[in-house]
Design a protein around this motif. Structure first.
Motif, PDB file in Angstrom:
ATOM      1  N   HIS A 160      31.154  91.082 157.129  1.00 30.05           N
ATOM      2  CA  HIS A 160      31.789  91.901 158.189  1.00 30.05           C
ATOM      3  C   HIS A 160      32.176  93.268 157.500  1.00 30.05           C
ATOM      4  O   HIS A 160      32.223  94.275 158.464  1.00 30.05           O
ATOM      5  CB  HIS A 160      33.184  91.196 158.432  1.00 30.05           C
ATOM      6  CG  HIS A 160      33.989  91.773 159.423  1.00 30.05           C
ATOM      7  ND1 HIS A 160      33.597  91.875 160.788  1.00 30.05           N
ATOM      8  CD2 HIS A 160      35.111  92.115 159.335  1.00 30.05           C
ATOM      9  CE1 HIS A 160      34.521  92.520 161.433  1.00 30.05           C
ATOM     10  NE2 HIS A 160      35.447  92.946 160.315  1.00 30.05           N
TER      11      HIS A 160
ATOM     12  N   ASP B 162      27.358  88.598 162.448  1.00 31.26           N
ATOM     13  CA  ASP B 162      27.126  89.926 163.138  1.00 31.26           C
ATOM     14  C   ASP B 162      25.645  89.786 163.037  1.00 31.26           C
ATOM     15  O   ASP B 162      25.047  90.918 162.423  1.00 31.26           O
ATOM     16  CB  ASP B 162      27.658  90.873 162.402  1.00 31.26           C
ATOM     17  CG  ASP B 162      29.141  91.171 162.825  1.00 31.26           C
ATOM     18  OD1 ASP B 162      29.787  90.528 163.803  1.00 31.26           O
ATOM     19  OD2 ASP B 162      29.927  92.154 162.499  1.00 31.26           O
TER      20      ASP B 162
ATOM     21  N   PRO C 225      33.450  98.690 161.739  1.00 34.84           N
ATOM     22  CA  PRO C 225      32.406  99.656 161.568  1.00 34.84           C
ATOM     23  C   PRO C 225      32.614 101.011 162.168  1.00 34.84           C
ATOM     24  O   PRO C 225      33.543 100.697 163.371  1.00 34.84           O
ATOM     25  CB  PRO C 225      31.306  98.988 161.963  1.00 34.84           C
ATOM     26  CG  PRO C 225      31.360  97.729 161.963  1.00 34.84           C
ATOM     27  CD  PRO C 225      32.804  97.409 162.403  1.00 34.84           C
TER      28      PRO C 225
ATOM     29  N   HIS D 285      30.637  95.169 155.507  1.00 33.98           N
ATOM     30  CA  HIS D 285      29.642  95.849 155.199  1.00 33.98           C
ATOM     31  C   HIS D 285      29.187  96.236 153.679  1.00 33.98           C
ATOM     32  O   HIS D 285      28.631  97.392 153.433  1.00 33.98           O
ATOM     33  CB  HIS D 285      29.353  96.939 156.131  1.00 33.98           C
ATOM     34  CG  HIS D 285      28.910  96.579 157.667  1.00 33.98           C
ATOM     35  ND1 HIS D 285      28.339  97.487 158.601  1.00 33.98           N
ATOM     36  CD2 HIS D 285      29.386  95.494 158.131  1.00 33.98           C
ATOM     37  CE1 HIS D 285      28.163  96.526 159.729  1.00 33.98           C
ATOM     38  NE2 HIS D 285      28.835  95.478 159.469  1.00 33.98           N
TER      39      HIS D 285
ATOM     40  N   ASP E 257      25.501  90.846 158.666  1.00 30.03           N
ATOM     41  CA  ASP E 257      25.489  91.718 159.198  1.00 30.03           C
ATOM     42  C   ASP E 257      24.128  92.560 159.448  1.00 30.03           C
ATOM     43  O   ASP E 257      24.012  93.615 159.165  1.00 30.03           O
ATOM     44  CB  ASP E 257      26.599  92.763 158.634  1.00 30.03           C
ATOM     45  CG  ASP E 257      27.858  92.178 158.606  1.00 30.03           C
ATOM     46  OD1 ASP E 257      28.278  91.111 157.871  1.00 30.03           O
ATOM     47  OD2 ASP E 257      28.835  92.409 159.580  1.00 30.03           O
TER      48      ASP E 257
ATOM     49  N   HIS F 262      30.588  90.820 166.673  1.00 30.25           N
ATOM     50  CA  HIS F 262      29.724  91.460 167.274  1.00 30.25           C
ATOM     51  C   HIS F 262      28.747  90.477 168.448  1.00 30.25           C
ATOM     52  O   HIS F 262      28.040  90.899 169.005  1.00 30.25           O
ATOM     53  CB  HIS F 262      28.863  92.379 166.391  1.00 30.25           C
ATOM     54  CG  HIS F 262      29.515  93.840 166.176  1.00 30.25           C
ATOM     55  ND1 HIS F 262      29.176  94.923 166.539  1.00 30.25           N
ATOM     56  CD2 HIS F 262      30.484  93.837 165.246  1.00 30.25           C
ATOM     57  CE1 HIS F 262      29.866  95.707 166.115  1.00 30.25           C
ATOM     58  NE2 HIS F 262      30.593  95.207 165.137  1.00 30.25           N
TER      59      HIS F 262
ATOM     60  N   HIS G 269      22.777  93.008 162.384  1.00 32.06           N
ATOM     61  CA  HIS G 269      23.032  93.746 163.596  1.00 32.06           C
ATOM     62  C   HIS G 269      21.833  94.204 164.207  1.00 32.06           C
ATOM     63  O   HIS G 269      21.449  95.464 164.357  1.00 32.06           O
ATOM     64  CB  HIS G 269      23.852  95.169 162.989  1.00 32.06           C
ATOM     65  CG  HIS G 269      25.210  94.742 162.852  1.00 32.06           C
ATOM     66  ND1 HIS G 269      26.240  94.492 164.081  1.00 32.06           N
ATOM     67  CD2 HIS G 269      26.159  94.731 161.949  1.00 32.06           C
ATOM     68  CE1 HIS G 269      27.506  94.222 163.506  1.00 32.06           C
ATOM     69  NE2 HIS G 269      27.386  94.582 162.065  1.00 32.06           N
TER      70      HIS G 269
HETATM   71 FE   LIG Z   1      29.152  93.832 160.863  1.00 33.81          FE
END
Ligand SMILES: [Fe+2]
Ligand SMILES: [Fe+2]
Length: 281
Positions: free
Chosen positions: A188, A39, A259, A190, A8, A70, A10
């Motif tokens: 996922h 992600d 999120p 977090h 993640d 994402h 991102h």
């Molecule tokens: Fe995420």
């Protein structure tokens, strides 16, 4: 054997300080592999993918990656249906589709879908074909090979409230428990965790990595250092705040892994067609 399990990131909303620190750790300590459990981007924008490509391409160790929810087109619904994995393909080409180390393999399991028969498409779905492909890869490994399965979504929810996050997750976990799988790595939610889930086929370890983005939930940005020695797996959740691993690891996977939504972001799409995804890792 040491694996850095990161998740993640991102790109689009990264924690730059944390990400620089992780890159330095990888360069200095040279783990045997880096497993990135999805992600990579915030909204699968081209500039976010460009940043992900650059960052992953600069890593000088074997890398495997999963696609996260994402990482499929978010604003362009036509592309999402017609070519949901097109933007991810450059990453897919760059990383290993499976990592084979001495007596250990990291095998991916796809948990995302372009659309689902429920309102929230961010959650996990392991299709029969995705599970079959992962099981076939595991079964094709030399006898005695130990396996880490990497996935984006945790396969099951382990909290006391609500239903499972990932459709098909319980069945997948059960099938993995029948095989020589040491643990299932995921992201996922977090927040990091290290839990044992009981299945009818026996216990299965589930290891979750936190985030390296600014979308933190309960814990600061972190990654997992996974050490495997004589078949025993240990996990240290490393973070810049120097919070001890037991305090970083949550006891239950949150029911809602989505999120927090920003006010200007559209709400979840409504599924109108069934999803049938090609195998992609
Ligand atoms: Fe995420
Ligand atoms: Fe996710």
């Amino acid at each position: 054997m040491r694996i850095f399990h990161i998740s993640d990131i991102h790109f689009g909303l990264v924690d730059e300080r944390a990400l620089d620190w992780v890159r330095e750790c990888i360069a200095l300590e040279r783990p045997d592999a880096v497993a990135i459990t999805g992600d990579l981007t915030m909204r699968a924008r081209h500039r976010e993918y460009a940043a992900a490509n650059e960052w992953i391409g600069a890593l000088d160790v074997p890398v495997t990656a999963n696609i996260g929810n994402h990482d499929m087109p978010y604003f362009n619904l036509v592309e999402r249906f017609v070519a949901p994995y097109r933007r991810y393909r450059a990453i897919h080409r760059m990383v290993e589709s499976e990592i084979d180390l001495a007596g250990l393999a990291i095998v991916p399991l796809k948990t995302t879908a372009r659309a689902q028969w429920r309102l929230d498409w961010s959650k996990g779905w392991i299709t029969a074909s995705a599970l079959a492909e992962t099981l076939a890869r595991i079964d094709a490994l030399p006898q005695g090979t130990r396996v880490l399965v990497s996935a984006h979504h945790p396969l099951v929810e382990t909290g006391t409230r609500g239903t499972a996050l990932t459709r098909g997750g319980s069945r997948a976990l059960e099938e993995l428990a029948r095989r020589n799988v040491l643990a299932v790595l995921s992201g996922h939610v977090h927040d990091p965790f290290d839990l044992i889930e009981e299945t009818v086929a026996g216990p299965m370890r589930m290891i979750g990595a936190g985030t390296l983005s600014r979308r933190i939930r309960s814990t600061p940005p972190s990654f997992n250092e996974i050490t495997i020695k004589e078949g025993k797996v240990s996990v240290e959740t490393r973070n810049l705040e120097r919070v001890a691993t037991p305090d970083m690891q949550i006891d239950d996977v949150p029911e809602d892994a989505l999120p927090p939504r920003e006010p200007d972001e559209p709400v979840s799409h409504v599924a109108t067609i069934p999803a049938q995804d090609p195998p992609v890792h």
